[in-house]
Every structure is written in C-alpha cells, then in structure tokens.
Write an enzyme that holds these catalytic residues in place. Structure first.
Site, PDB file in Angstrom:
ATOM      1  N   ALA A  21      19.832 -57.189 -71.936  1.00  0.00           N
ATOM      2  CA  ALA A  21      20.726 -56.074 -71.653  1.00  0.00           C
ATOM      3  C   ALA A  21      20.382 -55.456 -70.306  1.00  0.00           C
ATOM      4  CB  ALA A  21      20.618 -55.027 -72.750  1.00  0.00           C
ATOM      5  N   LYS A  69      15.719 -46.662 -70.902  1.00  0.00           N
ATOM      6  CA  LYS A  69      14.796 -46.842 -69.782  1.00  0.00           C
ATOM      7  C   LYS A  69      15.391 -46.277 -68.498  1.00  0.00           C
ATOM      8  CE  LYS A  69      12.598 -51.082 -71.537  1.00  0.00           C
ATOM      9  NZ  LYS A  69      12.442 -52.554 -71.326  1.00  0.00           N
ATOM     10  N   SER A  85      16.502 -52.584 -67.929  1.00  0.00           N
ATOM     11  CA  SER A  85      16.806 -53.846 -68.606  1.00  0.00           C
ATOM     12  C   SER A  85      15.867 -54.021 -69.795  1.00  0.00           C
ATOM     13  CB  SER A  85      16.656 -55.034 -67.639  1.00  0.00           C
ATOM     14  OG  SER A  85      17.110 -56.238 -68.231  1.00  0.00           O
ATOM     15  N   ASP A  86      16.359 -54.721 -70.799  1.00  0.00           N
ATOM     16  CA  ASP A  86      15.535 -55.012 -71.973  1.00  0.00           C
ATOM     17  C   ASP A  86      15.982 -56.343 -72.563  1.00  0.00           C
ATOM     18  OD1 ASP A  86      13.466 -53.667 -73.883  1.00  0.00           O
ATOM     19  OD2 ASP A  86      14.955 -54.577 -75.195  1.00  0.00           O
ATOM     20  N   GLN A  87      15.050 -57.035 -73.181  1.00  0.00           N
ATOM     21  CA  GLN A  87      15.371 -58.344 -73.761  1.00  0.00           C
ATOM     22  C   GLN A  87      14.877 -58.438 -75.191  1.00  0.00           C
ATOM     23  OE1 GLN A  87      13.399 -62.264 -72.553  1.00  0.00           O
ATOM     24  NE2 GLN A  87      15.378 -62.428 -71.525  1.00  0.00           N
TER      25      GLN A  87
END
Length: 204
Positions: free
Chosen positions: A111, A58, A74-76
């Site tokens: 993250a 991203k 960010s990623d979850q």
C-alpha cells in the site's frame, strides 16, 4: 542533494533502507522521518485494508510533524491462504516461513499513501493505492532454504526473501503491474501520485 526551492519538501515516512534506495532513483531531494505508530492488524481486518491503513497512518504521523510537506507512507502485508505473513525476525522463523511457502503462491499487498500537507492541495491531502503482487515460490529442499538464509539473512523482510537480491533464486514467478512493489515501494504508482501533487521530473 542540494534543495531546490521550486520543489515541495518531500519526506519518506519509513525506516526501510529498501524504500529509501528506491526513492533515490527519482533523483529528487527528500528527507527521511521514522513514523511512530503501532503496526498491527485489527481484528477481522483484511490484508489489503491493513496495508492501506498503516500506509496512511505512517504518512499522517509524519505530516503532523512536518506541516506543508509531501509525505510518502508505505506498508506491505504478505498473505498465504488469507493468513498474514509478517517479518520473521530470526533464522528459525524465516526457515519455517520458507518451508510453508515453497511450491505455493503468496499475495503481497503493498500500500502507498502520498499525503500533501500544503493548504492548497486538492481534492484532499491523501492519495492511496494498494498494489498487489502474486509470487510463486519454487519447491526447494530444506538445505537450500537454510543455506539461502545464512547468506542473505532477510529477517526484516515479510516472506523471508529479498527479490532484489539472491532471494530471486527462490522464486518461480512474479506477477505485478508495478515491478518495484514487491521490494516495498510501488514506483509507478508513486510517480503518478507525485505528478498529481505537482511534482515534476527530469529537471523540468
């Protein structure tokens, strides 16, 4: 916000209103750009690795469109017994998720990637971190879970519960080193990364 020429261009690579609201706490001028990437896990990929890869992709995708900027990605990924739990998308799937998770402990991998696109950035363009949050859900009856979903409609949230809203009533315990990680953007980790990139706070 009025741009400050002393500050680097800061961009949040996300369509999430939750991440935008968290970043606003820092009172820094920033822009929002939505990254155009394919968000899915790879075969055999561990949850933490998926979150880190997507956070980096991203940030990199937006950095390619905005040379010289500092980009936040960010990623979850939520997991139960090693199985990834995604965004439900609708009421029926959300209810099924909550029924499966009640009385259970879920691990959320949030993250973060801070990509510094300035040519002088050292030791490299990307800082990465995976912040884990362990959440224990209360063992609630179907009617309570259904009522909650009708009130808050958290269909865009992995795990079907907004801990920053009424969803906190579904939770028995949260264990994390970074209290905002569960909402989607680990602010303690982020401020540390931004400091390493030369960003200063408190108007100094």
């Amino acid at each position: 916000m009025i741009p400050n020429p002393a500050l680097p261009r800061l961009i949040l690579a996300s369509s999430s209103s939750y991440r935008r609201e968290l970043l606003e706490r820092l009172r820094l001028p920033f822009e929002v750009m939505v990254p155009d990437i394919w968000e899915a896990s790879l075969p055999g990929e561990q949850p933490g690795a998926t979150a880190l890869r997507l956070a980096r992709e991203k940030a990199a995708a937006v950095a390619a469109r905005a040379p010289g900027a500092i980009v936040i990605g960010s990623d979850q990924v939520a997991t139960l017994d090693g199985e990834q739990i995604g965004k439900p998308g609708d009421h029926a799937r959300a209810l099924a998720q909550l029924q499966k998770m009640r009385g259970r402990t879920i691990v959320f991998h949030t993250a973060l990637c801070v990509w510094d696109g300035r040519a002088s950035a050292l030791p490299g363009p990307a800082q990465l971190e995976n912040v884990q949050t362990v959440v224990t859900f209360r063992n609630l009856a179907d009617d309570e879970l259904d009522a909650y979903l009708h009130i808050e409609q958290p269909y865009d949230c992995a795990g079907s519960a907004k801990n920053e809203g009424l969803g906190i009533a579904l939770l028995e315990r949260i264990d994390s080193s970074d209290p905002t990680a569960l909402t989607g953007l680990p602010m303690i980790a982020l401020t540390a990364m931004l400091r390493k990139a030369g960003v200063r706070f408190f108007g100094l």
